[in-house]
Write an enzyme that holds these catalytic residues in place. Structure first.
Site: not given
Ligand code: SAH
Length: 219
Positions: A70
């Site tokens: 993010s």
């Molecule tokens: N907080 C992260 C943002 C990653 S993008 C950071 O700081 O890098 C969002 C992430 O959510 C992705 O890796 C995706 O695979 C995950 N995601 C999407 N749906 C999800 C779910 N139902 N349960 C767990 N993870 C999920």
């Protein structure tokens, strides 16, 4: 030359990180605890080495498997939105991704529980937590839509993928607890803050955002 000596020579130095902190302050992040946490976490360690020179720009970056780390401003905004006067004891994150948001939360909360549905991303994030000595982060390869019932209730929950936020999540908050996450509304996403008071959930809009989708099931 020792391994990692490139770290001191510019693009990933502490000075570069402080410039990012000033930038977030200019954009309206006020909570000194959040700014300090952002200043303490080496974001370049959460992206591929080929992207490390861009890691202190205020932008989202690819982390593989179609996912992104993010944007720092959004990480700061969400972190600020869950903080009250006292620091949280237990925080749940849905969507570990690179692990960066969890690492920022780990500076502020006693324990961070984070779930990720893509096993490969979670393995890399775990390795980073280990290397950086972040021992107060607990991970789970799981669909985070169900929360983490055995560890509930949480002081705060951060959802870092956009979709329909299921009622199971705010139900895992303590009384007075706060959930922040992007809610999909048609083709746009709105960052929402949901505060629990007793059996009531009060929702507030924080502005438009753009996250990868919240998906069901494991990969
Ligand atoms: N907080 C992260 C943002 C990653 S993008 C950071 O700081 O890098 C969002 C992430 O959510 C992705 O890796 C995706 O695979 C995950 N995601 C999407 N749906 C999800 C779910 N139902 N349960 C767990 N993870 C999920």
């Amino acid at each position: 030359m020792p391994v990692g000596s490139h770290m001191g020579i510019g693009m990933t130095s502490a000075g570069t990180r402080q410039r990012l902190v000033r930038r977030l302050e200019e954009k309206g992040i006020r909570d000194a605890r959040v700014l300090e946490a952002i200043g303490a976490v080496p974001r370049h360690r959460f992206v591929d080495e080929a992207l490390s020179s861009r890691s202190y720009e205020d932008s989202a970056l690819p982390i593989g498997r179609g996912q992104t780390i993010s944007q720092p401003y959004v990480v700061a905004l969400m972190t600020e939105a869950i903080l009250g006067e006292a620091l949280p004891d237990k925080v749940l994150e849905v969507g570990t991704g690179s692990g960066y948001q969890a690492a920022v939360l780990a500076q502020l909360a006693r324990r961070v529980f984070t779930t990720e549905r893509i096993g490969e991303l979670l393995r890399t994030a775990r390795q980073r937590f280990h290397e950086l000595g972040l021992h107060n982060i607990y991970t789970r390869h799981a669909d985070g839509l169900g929360g983490w019932p055995s560890q509930a209730p949480f002081d705060a929950i951060i959802v870092t993928a956009g979709g329909r936020i299921p009622e199971t999540l705010p139900a895992q908050l303590i009384d007075g607890g706060i959930l922040v996450g992007p809610e999909q509304r048609g083709s746009i996403q709105e960052l929402v803050r949901i505060k629990r008071s007793g059996d009531e959930f009060v929702k507030q809009d924080l502005g438009p955002v753009s996250f990868v989708p919240l998906l069901e099931g494991l990969e």
